[in-house]
Write a protein that holds these residues in place. Structure first.
Motif, mmCIF file in Angstrom:
data_model
loop_
_atom_site.group_PDB
_atom_site.id
_atom_site.type_symbol
_atom_site.label_atom_id
_atom_site.label_comp_id
_atom_site.label_asym_id
_atom_site.label_seq_id
_atom_site.Cartn_x
_atom_site.Cartn_y
_atom_site.Cartn_z
ATOM 1 N N VAL A 15 -4.485 0.036 -16.565
ATOM 2 C CA VAL A 15 -3.066 -0.603 -15.729
ATOM 3 C C VAL A 15 -2.705 1.153 -14.348
ATOM 4 O O VAL A 15 -2.866 1.928 -15.381
ATOM 5 N N LEU A 16 -3.210 0.615 -13.643
ATOM 6 C CA LEU A 16 -2.997 1.571 -12.476
ATOM 7 C C LEU A 16 -1.445 1.849 -11.998
ATOM 8 O O LEU A 16 -0.307 1.189 -11.794
ATOM 9 N N VAL A 17 -0.923 3.071 -12.578
ATOM 10 C CA VAL A 17 0.497 3.443 -12.307
ATOM 11 C C VAL A 17 0.819 5.019 -11.561
ATOM 12 O O VAL A 17 0.822 6.012 -11.483
ATOM 13 N N SER A 18 0.789 3.934 -10.268
ATOM 14 C CA SER A 18 0.760 5.056 -8.950
ATOM 15 C C SER A 18 2.200 6.148 -8.712
ATOM 16 O O SER A 18 3.268 5.334 -8.838
ATOM 17 N N LEU A 19 1.956 7.345 -8.499
ATOM 18 C CA LEU A 19 3.101 8.456 -8.362
ATOM 19 C C LEU A 19 4.094 7.925 -6.795
ATOM 20 O O LEU A 19 3.041 8.218 -5.989
ATOM 21 N N ALA A 20 4.597 7.499 -6.749
ATOM 22 C CA ALA A 20 5.531 6.851 -5.476
ATOM 23 C C ALA A 20 6.011 7.763 -4.822
ATOM 24 O O ALA A 20 6.700 9.157 -5.319
ATOM 25 N N ARG A 21 5.553 8.867 -3.457
ATOM 26 C CA ARG A 21 4.590 7.866 -2.560
ATOM 27 C C ARG A 21 3.014 8.180 -2.349
ATOM 28 O O ARG A 21 2.255 7.022 -2.152
ATOM 29 N N ALA A 22 2.918 9.387 -2.560
ATOM 30 C CA ALA A 22 1.838 9.526 -2.279
ATOM 31 C C ALA A 22 0.564 8.528 -2.920
ATOM 32 O O ALA A 22 -0.919 9.181 -2.324
ATOM 33 N N GLY A 23 0.949 9.013 -4.482
ATOM 34 C CA GLY A 23 -0.133 8.043 -5.284
ATOM 35 C C GLY A 23 -0.743 7.158 -5.133
ATOM 36 O O GLY A 23 -1.239 6.312 -5.425
ATOM 37 N N THR A 24 0.573 6.679 -4.391
ATOM 38 C CA THR A 24 0.457 4.455 -3.857
ATOM 39 C C THR A 24 -0.824 4.421 -3.246
ATOM 40 O O THR A 24 -1.697 3.055 -3.556
ATOM 41 N N ILE A 66 -6.422 14.548 4.023
ATOM 42 C CA ILE A 66 -6.803 13.416 3.330
ATOM 43 C C ILE A 66 -6.175 12.984 4.228
ATOM 44 O O ILE A 66 -3.987 13.214 4.207
ATOM 45 N N PRO A 67 -6.561 11.967 5.348
ATOM 46 C CA PRO A 67 -5.229 11.258 6.537
ATOM 47 C C PRO A 67 -4.751 10.699 5.464
ATOM 48 O O PRO A 67 -3.279 10.346 6.258
ATOM 49 N N SER A 68 -3.725 9.672 4.447
ATOM 50 C CA SER A 68 -3.341 9.946 4.284
ATOM 51 C C SER A 68 -1.839 10.251 4.103
ATOM 52 O O SER A 68 -0.428 9.970 4.308
ATOM 53 N N ALA A 69 -2.250 11.755 4.288
ATOM 54 C CA ALA A 69 -1.217 12.959 3.698
ATOM 55 C C ALA A 69 -0.038 13.166 5.500
ATOM 56 O O ALA A 69 0.197 13.883 5.136
ATOM 57 N N CYS A 70 -1.184 13.088 6.412
ATOM 58 C CA CYS A 70 -1.150 13.499 8.045
ATOM 59 C C CYS A 70 0.469 12.066 8.189
ATOM 60 O O CYS A 70 1.181 13.365 9.201
ATOM 61 N N LEU A 112 9.156 27.147 -3.114
ATOM 62 C CA LEU A 112 8.893 27.347 -2.262
ATOM 63 C C LEU A 112 7.336 27.378 -1.240
ATOM 64 O O LEU A 112 7.779 27.372 0.139
ATOM 65 N N VAL A 113 6.604 27.222 -2.407
ATOM 66 C CA VAL A 113 4.867 27.371 -1.918
ATOM 67 C C VAL A 113 3.826 26.539 -1.809
ATOM 68 O O VAL A 113 4.410 26.195 -3.782
ATOM 69 N N LYS A 114 3.572 25.063 -1.229
ATOM 70 C CA LYS A 114 3.072 24.429 -0.932
ATOM 71 C C LYS A 114 2.101 24.940 -0.493
ATOM 72 O O LYS A 114 1.124 24.602 0.567
ATOM 73 N N PRO A 115 0.733 24.568 -1.545
ATOM 74 C CA PRO A 115 -0.144 25.241 -1.802
ATOM 75 C C PRO A 115 -1.643 23.226 -1.454
ATOM 76 O O PRO A 115 -0.934 22.453 -2.007
ATOM 77 N N GLY A 116 -2.333 23.657 -0.422
ATOM 78 C CA GLY A 116 -3.443 22.897 -0.084
ATOM 79 C C GLY A 116 -2.684 22.012 1.505
ATOM 80 O O GLY A 116 -1.884 22.057 1.546
ATOM 81 N N VAL A 117 -3.797 20.816 2.229
ATOM 82 C CA VAL A 117 -3.255 20.595 3.161
ATOM 83 C C VAL A 117 -2.369 19.175 3.296
ATOM 84 O O VAL A 117 -1.543 19.594 3.798
ATOM 85 N N GLY A 118 -2.183 18.774 2.313
ATOM 86 C CA GLY A 118 -1.797 17.449 1.362
ATOM 87 C C GLY A 118 0.431 18.149 1.983
ATOM 88 O O GLY A 118 0.720 17.299 2.334
ATOM 89 N N GLU A 119 0.267 19.268 0.949
ATOM 90 C CA GLU A 119 1.371 20.171 0.484
ATOM 91 C C GLU A 119 1.450 20.444 2.237
ATOM 92 O O GLU A 119 3.253 20.285 2.333
ATOM 93 N N THR A 120 1.155 20.815 2.414
ATOM 94 C CA THR A 120 1.188 21.859 3.590
ATOM 95 C C THR A 120 1.800 20.508 4.902
ATOM 96 O O THR A 120 3.070 20.917 5.958
ATOM 97 N N THR A 121 1.431 19.559 4.585
ATOM 98 C CA THR A 121 1.478 18.626 5.697
ATOM 99 C C THR A 121 3.325 18.121 5.253
ATOM 100 O O THR A 121 4.296 17.816 6.452
ATOM 101 N N ARG A 122 3.479 18.159 4.047
ATOM 102 C CA ARG A 122 4.949 17.291 4.069
ATOM 103 C C ARG A 122 5.654 18.403 3.914
ATOM 104 O O ARG A 122 7.053 18.496 4.897
ATOM 105 N N VAL A 123 5.165 20.079 3.834
ATOM 106 C CA VAL A 123 6.500 20.777 4.458
ATOM 107 C C VAL A 123 6.861 20.765 5.846
ATOM 108 O O VAL A 123 7.504 21.197 6.199
ATOM 109 N N LEU A 124 5.690 20.483 6.378
ATOM 110 C CA LEU A 124 5.699 20.851 8.244
ATOM 111 C C LEU A 124 6.568 19.266 8.967
ATOM 112 O O LEU A 124 7.558 19.095 9.740
ATOM 113 N N LEU A 125 6.969 18.594 7.209
ATOM 114 C CA LEU A 125 7.467 16.914 8.229
ATOM 115 C C LEU A 125 8.562 16.841 7.150
ATOM 116 O O LEU A 125 9.692 16.077 8.217
#
Length: 813
Positions: free
Chosen positions: A531-540, A639-643, A736-749
């Protein structure tokens, strides 16, 4: 016709004496049991002998109506019914059906740590003696209203010595004494002395005890029957192997989706009420239609056997009954723990047997299980019906039940009923309100309704957005939590959208490969029916893609839900309660998009400490932080969904948790941005990746093979890197340190960025990061020593008068 007890009677001198109906109801076989030589084999119980579902259910209903006539309407309305595991679980259900108004419980050999026992007793002649009574409602046995406890109806397939019934009566009368007991059985085979012991109990307690049965008689046994029976079993074993016990390969059965009603128990193991009975009756026609359609119609299905599973007898029985009413040629029986000799003779009740390992991780350890009279039964299709606790790798393994069934019928199908997980209630605590069903598109989110069910409440009508700068200042001053409001949704420029499209075109195959790898690892290592349970919303979006992979590659429709988890506040407890009530927690696999430093991984493990049964390990598409062992890749790539924000996640906002909006019985909240539908690319993203599934299939198989033998233990190197960067930069706060492409995108958005650290030569993976940084006036510092492709740093001492590292004011989103 030859009586199916002739073979045993001729060799051991065992006789049935009594009503004329006895031989039509019973045959004989030899047990592999040193406690009792013979087995009375019922032809109408649906355990060892395949029988018409209407005949099996009808015998129980008839007995229930006789009990109702005995008690009268008023007493029948106060009665409770108790059946015996494993053989009489469906019979007891059918008796309760005949009574119409009675709740039902059956004993079980499957313990549940969170449910206190309401009683227990021994079945002395059985190969598995201990019975547990585990009602979800502790007041189950006290039903009856102001007049006191109502009659207790005990149901077994046969009433032989009366020892089991007496053990039950003594245990329950000591705990829940009452004035009236009714013993119900298909056949009453007590000797005169045994009948006297039940009368003595009635006299001792002052309770009335009645017996209702279809037929009465006795079994006449020679004095040396036990020794002779054991010798006969040994002789037959030496003469020939059991018919049809092959070594069969693993098979992929046709998996049928039932559409089992949410929250409906799978049977009476923890209680089954009249309301449950009504819900099941209403749902049966639609479930039968799904089965018939899944089998290709009546002609392709041919002669069908619906095969239940040990204690799970009633759900398969009524499904078979619905198929019979739909016009199929169908029979019903179930698997069993009971070891019985098979002899291929028309005068013997057990003609063939299939042996296979237990597949539900039984509390008393592994052992052999059996399906009798399936092989040689002339069935075109065998539909195995199990609960989700038994849908394990052992069920699907070579030599397992499904493989053995494939030797006995041309076609094998599988239907899985969600195992009911009881939520124990105490008499001094009112039951929590019923939690609402998951939200689905198109009313909530732009995904297909089957792609995901959101265990959230809709806050679309509430104004929750605040400027990024205001939110950052409030959070850093301690006056608010980041989950109490929402950032204003970033609206991408045409240049940024073009970057997103290029990124998707360039990485769709890479993402598909990671999706396939993580999904195959989940199916192989976590659960064959997760039973897949994604962590909303990045996991969805990842959960949607994993579900699509399972359907595309295996024809399997996996349930998928999205829940909220909030750093520092934990996971949505009500969502977990809903999941536990509708699915086996052991099958739940939490899904996220990627790991950064692993904060959410740790948050989930802490949050699940109070919810036993759930596995806290997250399955992720990318694990650059080396925080989990179930992942599609450990590369830190785009991961384009992080953009994007909601426009790539079903138009759903990030989740909200605020006391004035989320009560103690509410799910966490989120908004559905319907007004952004013109910019929505959620379905396009999924379709673009799904289109590459066939292309990457071979690569996925190779990666899964390599992963199976690799050391995938988490090293948490990402967390160590974040701590080092935090100190080097003088931030002194890992949050306050967000590593990785996905987390860095979140910081900027979503946050107020201070600066971006980028691995030198990262190239196209950072094109969108560089564009966002330029738009926000944030410096990008290239480094050679980063374990990630990039790291985003949130301004560590933000006020609206603060400046960024380059001396520019950080004042616009």
């Amino acid at each position: 016709m030859v009586w199916t007890g002739t073979w045993v009677s001729d060799r051991l001198g065992i006789e049935l004496a009594g009503d004329d109906e006895l031989r039509g109801l019973l045959g004989l076989a030899l047990r592999r049991n040193p406690k009792r030589a013979h087995l009375l084999v019922s032809g109408v119980l649906g355990k060892h002998v395949p029988q018409l579902p209407s005949v099996v259910h009808g015998h129980g209903v008839t007995l229930g109506r006789r009990v109702r006539a005995l008690l009268g309407p008023e007493e029948a309305a106060r009665a409770v019914v108790l059946g015996y595991a494993e053989t009489a679980t469906a019979l007891g259900h059918a008796v309760a059906d005949g009574l119409e108004t009675a709740p039902y419980l059956h004993s079980t050999r499957r313990p549940v740590a969170s449910v206190p026992s309401a009683g227990g007793f021994e079945e002395s002649h059985s190969h598995a003696t201990s019975h547990l009574l585990l009602p979800e409602d502790p007041a189950f046995f006290d039903r009856g209203g102001e007049a006191g406890r109502g009659p207790l109806v005990l149901v077994d397939d046969e009433f032989s010595t009366g020892n089991t019934v007496l053990n039950t009566l003594r245990d329950l009368h000591a705990r829940h004494p009452r004035d009236h007991y009714v013993i119900v059985a298909l056949v009453d085979m007590r000797a005169p002395g045994d009948a006297g012991r039940l009368a003595a109990f009635a006299e001792e307690t002052g309770a009335r005890v009645d017996v209702v049965a279809h037929a009465r008689g006795t079994v006449r046994l020679p004095e040396d029957v036990l020794a002779r029976g054991l010798r006969l079993v040994e002789e037959q074993d030496g003469r020939t192997a059991d018919p049809l016990v092959p070594c069969a390969p693993a098979v992929a059965p046709v998996r049928l989706e039932l559409g089992w009603p949410a929250g409906l128990p799978d049977g009476g193991r923890h209680g089954f009420t009249p309301d449950h009975r009504a819900r099941l009756r209403e749902a049966l026609p639609a479930m039968a239609t799904r089965i018939v359609d899944g089998l290709g119609g009546p002609e392709q299905a041919g002669r069908v056997l619906v095969l239940g599973f040990e204690e799970l007898m009633y759900a398969p029985l009524v499904l078979a009954r619905a198929l019979e009413e739909a016009g199929l040629d169908v029979r019903f029986s179930t698997t069993t723990r009971s070891p019985v000799l098979a002899v291929d003779d028309p005068g013997y009740a057990i003609r063939t047997r299939l042996a296979f390992p237990a597949h539900d991780d039984p509390a008393d350890g592994p052992g052999e299980r059996y399906a009798y009279n399936v092989a040689g039964g002339g069935f075109d299709t065998v539909l195995a019906v199990v609960d989700s606790a038994a849908d394990t790798p052992a069920l699907h393994a070579p030599g397992g039940l499904l493989a053995q069934l494939a030797t006995a019928a041309p076609r094998v199908a599988l239907a899985v009923v969600p195992a009911h997980t009881p939520v124990p209630r105490t008499p001094d605590r009112q039951e929590s309100p019923v939690l609402p069903a998951p939200l689905r598109g198109p009313d909530f989110s732009s995904y297909e309704p089957d792609d995901v069910g959101w265990l959230l409440q809709d806050l679309s009508a509430v104004r929750l957005e605040a400027p990024v700068e205001e939110r950052e200042e409030a959070v850093q001053r301690g006056g608010a939590h980041y989950a109490e409001s929402l950032p204003v949704e970033y609206q991408p420029t045409e240049e940024y959208q073009e970057l997103y499209r290029d990124a998707l075109a360039g990485s769709a195959a890479r993402i598909a490969r990671a999706v396939g790898t993580v999904t195959e690892l989940v199916l192989a290592e976590r659960s064959p029916r997760p039973v897949l349970v994604s962590l909303a919303r990045a996991g969805t979006p990842v959960g949607v893609l994993m579900r699509r992979w399972a359907r595309h590659r295996h024809g399997t429709e996996l349930p998928h839900y999205a829940v909220s988890i909030v750093r520092g506040r934990g996971i949505d407890a009500n969502a977990l309660r809903w999941l536990a009530a509708h699915h086996d927690p052991a099958d739940v696999v939490f899904v996220d998009g990627w790991t950064g430093k692993g904060a959410i991984t740790r948050e989930l493990a802490d949050a699940l400490a109070g919810f036993p049964g759930f596995d806290p390990e997250i399955a992720v598409l990318a694990d650059p932080g080396s925080c989990v062992r179930t992942y599609g890749t450990r590369e830190d790539f785009l991961i384009p969904s992080a953009c994007l924000n909601s426009t790539v996640s079903g138009l759903i906002s990030r989740t909200v948790l605020r006391d004035d909006l989320v009560g103690p019985h509410d799910y966490h909240g989120a908004k559905f941005y319907r007004e952004l539908s013109g910019s929505d690319v959620s379905r396009d993203f999924v379709a673009a990746v799904e289109d590459r599934f066939d292309e990457v299939a071979d690569a996925v198989d190779q990666q899964v093979k390599e992963a199976a033998s690799a050391d995938r233990a988490p090293t948490w190197e990402g967390w160590a890197a974040v701590e080092r960067i935090s100190e080097e930069q003088g931030i002194h706060d890992v949050n306050l340190v967000k590593p990785g492409v996905g987390e860095t995108t979140r910081v900027l958005l979503r946050r107020v960025p201070w600066k971006i650290l980028a691995r030198r030569g990262a190239g196209a993976d950072l094109a969108h990061i560089r564009l966002l940084a330029e738009q926000r006036g944030v410096p990008v510092e290239e480094r050679d020593d980063l374990p990630y492709t990039c790291v985003g740093l949130i301004h560590p001492r933000y006020t609206r008068g603060a400046t960024g590292a380059d001396g520019k004011a950080v004042g616009s989103a």
